[in-house]
Design a protein around this motif. Structure first.
Motif, PDB file in Angstrom:
ATOM      1  N   THR A 250       0.818  -1.214   0.000  1.00 31.70           N
ATOM      2  CA  THR A 250       0.000   0.000   0.000  1.00 31.70           C
ATOM      3  C   THR A 250       0.852   1.265   0.000  1.00 31.70           C
ATOM      4  OG1 THR A 250      -0.152  -0.199   2.422  1.00 31.70           O
ATOM      5  CG2 THR A 250      -1.956  -1.109   1.121  1.00 31.70           C
ATOM      6  N   THR A 272     -13.570  -9.950   1.975  1.00 35.48           N
ATOM      7  CA  THR A 272     -13.720  -9.315   3.278  1.00 35.48           C
ATOM      8  C   THR A 272     -12.734  -9.940   4.255  1.00 35.48           C
ATOM      9  OG1 THR A 272     -16.061  -8.899   2.861  1.00 35.48           O
ATOM     10  CG2 THR A 272     -15.332  -8.800   5.149  1.00 35.48           C
ATOM     11  N   LYS A 314      -7.563   1.597   8.275  1.00 35.58           N
ATOM     12  CA  LYS A 314      -7.650   2.069   6.891  1.00 35.58           C
ATOM     13  C   LYS A 314      -6.646   3.197   6.645  1.00 35.58           C
ATOM     14  CE  LYS A 314     -10.755   4.492   3.682  1.00 35.58           C
ATOM     15  NZ  LYS A 314     -12.129   5.018   3.460  1.00 35.58           N
ATOM     16  N   MET A 318      -3.545   0.503   5.998  1.00 34.26           N
ATOM     17  CA  MET A 318      -3.942   0.196   4.624  1.00 34.26           C
ATOM     18  C   MET A 318      -3.766   1.366   3.663  1.00 34.26           C
ATOM     19  SD  MET A 318      -4.720  -2.964   4.772  1.00 34.26           S
ATOM     20  CE  MET A 318      -5.525  -3.213   3.197  1.00 34.26           C
ATOM     21  N   SER A 322      -8.761   0.280   1.813  1.00 32.66           N
ATOM     22  CA  SER A 322      -9.691  -0.659   2.429  1.00 32.66           C
ATOM     23  C   SER A 322     -11.003   0.061   2.672  1.00 32.66           C
ATOM     24  CB  SER A 322      -9.135  -1.214   3.749  1.00 32.66           C
ATOM     25  OG  SER A 322      -9.029  -0.197   4.732  1.00 32.66           O
ATOM     26  N   HIS A 495     -12.488  -5.250   7.265  1.00 32.74           N
ATOM     27  CA  HIS A 495     -12.612  -4.386   6.087  1.00 32.74           C
ATOM     28  C   HIS A 495     -12.703  -5.221   4.820  1.00 32.74           C
ATOM     29  CE1 HIS A 495      -8.082  -4.653   6.619  1.00 32.74           C
ATOM     30  NE2 HIS A 495      -8.215  -5.078   5.370  1.00 32.74           N
ATOM     31  N   HIS A 496     -13.154  -4.541   3.756  1.00 34.48           N
ATOM     32  CA  HIS A 496     -13.144  -5.111   2.413  1.00 34.48           C
ATOM     33  C   HIS A 496     -11.903  -4.569   1.712  1.00 34.48           C
ATOM     34  CE1 HIS A 496     -17.241  -5.906   3.579  1.00 34.48           C
ATOM     35  NE2 HIS A 496     -17.591  -4.640   3.469  1.00 34.48           N
ATOM     36  N   GLN A 497     -11.199  -5.433   0.995  1.00 27.43           N
ATOM     37  CA  GLN A 497      -9.951  -5.024   0.364  1.00 27.43           C
ATOM     38  C   GLN A 497     -10.187  -4.288  -0.953  1.00 27.43           C
ATOM     39  OE1 GLN A 497      -6.507  -8.163   1.792  1.00 27.43           O
ATOM     40  NE2 GLN A 497      -7.260  -8.333  -0.272  1.00 27.43           N
TER      41      GLN A 497
END
Length: 525
Positions: A250, A272, A314, A318, A322, A495-497
Motif C-alpha cells: 500500500t 472481506t 484504513k 492500509m 480498504s 474491512h473489504h480489500q
C-alpha cells in the motif's frame, strides 16, 4: 525504510530473474499455491493458478456472467434435475478424451471430506451419466446458484487419477502428499509444467485447448513467482524481472502510479477480512481462562469488536486501500446492503464494561494466529488489532507465519482466534454464510467453519436460502442472516480489500474483482 532504500534492498534479490521474452508473462504476488490437487484446498491463489489447467462445466466471462465451458448447454428437466450436454472433442492434456465419466468421477472426488472444495457442489445429491457426453445433475432442492458454483467444480481425468493412484483427494491438513498434489491433468488453456514451492510456477499455453480460437490473449508462457517481501516484489517490477504485480504494498501505490513505464488497474475486490473466534470449544485453547470459553459470551465478542478502530487501520495500515466493514460480504456480492455495512463504533469504555460484565474486568490472554504472506498487510493489521485490544487489558499473543503452515493450524482447530480473508467466488452471500458461519456438519455446510460457530437462526436461514427459487424471498433471507451474524458478533468483520494491480505499459489484461487474473485475457506487446 524509505522507497529508495527498500528498492535497493530488493534489487539484488531479483537479479537472478531471467529477461522477459516476447509473449511471456511474468506475474508476481506474495503467496504460493498450497497444492495442485484441484479438490483439496479452497484457497484463492491455488484456485486461480489451477483454473488455468482445470475447468468447470461453466465459467465466468468478461463481465462475470456465467457462460458455457465444459458443458455447452443445460436444461432444467424439473426444478431438481438439470441435464448438461458436455462439449465434444475436448481432450485432457495427455490426449485422452473428456467424457461424462470424468464428471461423475470428479463429483465423487470433490465431495470427500478431507478436502475443502465441497462448497462448489453444494446442494447436488448425485450426478448420473446418461451417455458419453450427457449427465443429469440431481439436486436436493431448487438451487439458485448452481451454475455459479459449477465454475469452480474442476474436472479431473478419471483414467489419469486411477493410473496414478490418486483417486483419493489429498488431506492437506494432515500434511499428506499424493500424485495430484504435485501433478495436474486438466483440459484448460495452460499446462502447469513445473512448480518449485515458494520459488516459481511455470505454465505453457495448451496448443490443443478447445477454445483457443476465441482467446483474446497472446501469452505463450506464464511464470508465477511468489515473493513475500514487499520491497523485493516492487523491485522485481521496476527492474523488469516481472511484468504484472497483483500484491502492491500500500505504501508504494502512489509512487508506482506516477511511474511512466507502468500502469495501474484499479478495482475493488469481493474479499472481506475478518477475525474468527473459537466460540464453540468448551475451553479456549492457549488462553489464561481455564475451564470455560470466554468467546462463548456475546459480550466478550462485542467488546473485542468495538475496541477495533477500523478507520485507523484504513488510514495508517492500509493507506486508504480498504473499506471498513460492518458485515461479512463486500460490495459487488449479491446480498450486500450498504445500510448494513456500517462498522461497529469504536468505544473503549463500553468495551471495558462489557468485559467486566462478562467476568473479565482485568481482561485475559489468548493467541491470535495470522498469515504474513497472504493478504494486504495481513501481519500489520493483526499487530494493530493486538495493540487496540491491549487497551482493554486483553493480551493477544500474535503468531504470524506463512499461509501454508497457518492454514494447517486453523484447519486442525489449533487456534484461539485467527485472521481470514474470504473472497466470494460465486458473487453470492450464501457462499460465505454457508461456508464460514453455518454449523459444521457434513458436505458444504460449515466446511470452512473452523471457529466452531453454531447459531440455530443462521442455520435455519442458510438451509432455506439454499433451495429458495424466488429471488426477493431469498435476498430477504440473505439479509436476515447477515443481520444475525452482525448482531451476535459471530465473526468480527474488519474491512473489504481494494486491489490495484501494477504492470508494465506493454501489458494489457482485465482487472478481476475476484483477484483472479486470467492469462487468457492477457497480452504482452
Amino acid at each position: 525504510m524509505n522507497f529508495k532504500s527498500r528498492l535497493a534492498a530488493g534489487l539484488l534479490a531479483v537479479a537472478v530473474l531471467a529477461p522477459v521474452q516476447a509473449q511471456t508473462l511474468r506475474w508476481a504476488a506474495q503467496n504460493d499455491i498450497l497444492t495442485m490437487d484441484p479438490h483439496s484446498q479452497n484457497h484463492a491463489t491455488t484456485n486461480t493458478i489451477l483454473n488455468h489447467t482445470y475447468e468447470g462445466l461453466t465459467r465466468y466471462g468478461v463481465n462475470y456472467e456465467i457462460e458455457p465451458s465444459l458443458a455447452t448447454k443445460w436444461t432444467f428437466v424439473t426444478p431438481t434435475q438439470v441435464r448438461f450436454e458436455l462439449r465434444k472433442g475436448v481432450k485432457f492434456q495427455d490426449g485422452t478424451p473428456f467424457t461424462a465419466d470424468d464428471v461423475v468421477f470428479s463429483f465423487e472426488r470433490i465431495r470427500q471430506p478431507q478436502g475443502t472444495m465441497g462448497i462448489y457442489v453444494a446442494g447436488i445429491s448425485d450426478i448420473k451419466k446418461i451417455d458419453s457426453h450427457t449427465v443429469d445433475v440431481i439436486l436436493a432442492g431448487p438451487n439458485p446458484i448452481l451454475l455459479r458454483n459449477l465454475a469452480y467444480f474442476f474436472i479431473m481425468s478419471k483414467s489419469w487419477a486411477e493410473k496414478n493412484n490418486t483417486v483419493k483427494t489429498q488431506d492437506y491438513k494432515a500434511k499428506e502428499e499424493n500424485f495430484a498434489s504435485r501433478n495436474t491433468m486438466g483440459t484448460g488453456s495452460y499446462r502447469i509444467t513445473g512448480w518449485q514451492p515458494e520459488q516459481r510456477i511455470t505454465l505453457t499455453a495448451n496448443a490443443d485447448w478447445w477454445d483457443k480460437a476465441t482467446g483474446t490473449g497472446n501469452v505463450k508462457e506464464m511464470i508465477y513467482t511468489p515473493i513475500k517481501s514487499d520491497p523485493t516484489r516492487v523491485a522485481a517490477l521496476l527492474s523488469g524481472g516481472v511484468d504484472l504485480l497483483t500484491d502492491i504494498p500500500t505504501q508504494d501505490v502512489a509512487r508506482l502510479r506516477n511511474d511512466p513505464k507502468l500502469k495501474i488497474l484499479d478495482g475493488p475486490e469481493v474479499r472481506t477480512m475478518f477475525l474468527v473466534l473459537d466460540s464453540g470449544s468448551p475451553e479456549l485453547k492457549y488462553s489464561s481462562v481455564k475451564g470455560k470459553n470466554p468467546f462463548a459470551d456475546k459480550r466478550v465478542r462485542q467488546a473485542l469488536s468495538i475496541a477495533i478502530d477500523r478507520e485507523a487501520i484504513k488510514r495508517s495500515t492500509m493507506r486508504g486501500l480498504s473499506i471498513p466493514a460492518g458485515i461479512l460480504v463486500a460490495p459487488g456480492v449479491n446480498g450486500h446492503d450498504p445500510a448494513l455495512d456500517v462498522p461497529a463504533k469504536v468505544d473503549v469504555d463500553a468495551a471495558k464494561k462489557l468485559l467486566a460484565d462478562a467476568g473479565y474486568p482485568e481482561g485475559f490472554e489468548f493467541r491470535l494466529n495470522c498469515p504474513n504472506n497472504r493478504y494486504v498487510n495481513d501481519e500489520e493489521v493483526c499487530q494493530a488489532i493486538v495493540a487496540m485490544w491491549a487497551r482493554l487489558g486483553v493480551k493477544a499473543s500474535l503468531v504470524a507465519e506463512n499461509f501454508a503452515t497457518f492454514s494447517q493450524k486453523f484447519q486442525n482447530f489449533d487456534t484461539s482466534a485467527y485472521l481470514l480473508g474470504w473472497g466470494v467466488a460465486t458473487y453470492d452471500a450464501q457462499y460465505t454464510i454457508q461456508s464460514i458461519v453455518r454449523t459444521r456438519t457434513s458436505g458444504a455446510d460449515g466446511n470452512f467453519n473452523f471457529g466452531r460457530i453454531s447459531d440455530p437462526v443462521v442455520d435455519r436461514l442458510t438451509d432455506q436460502m439454499k433451495v429458495e427459487a424466488d429471488a426477493s424471498k431469498r435476498n430477504a433471507m440473505l439479509r436476515e442472516a447477515l443481520v444475525r451474524i452482525k448482531d451476535e458478533v459471530l465473526v468480527i468483520p474488519l474491512h473489504h480489500q481494494m486491489r490495484p494491480w501494477a504492470m508494465k505499459a506493454n501489458v494489457t489484461t482485465l482487472h478481476r474483482s475476484n483477484d483472479n487474473p486470467q492469462t487468457r485475457f492477457a497480452n504482452v506487446r
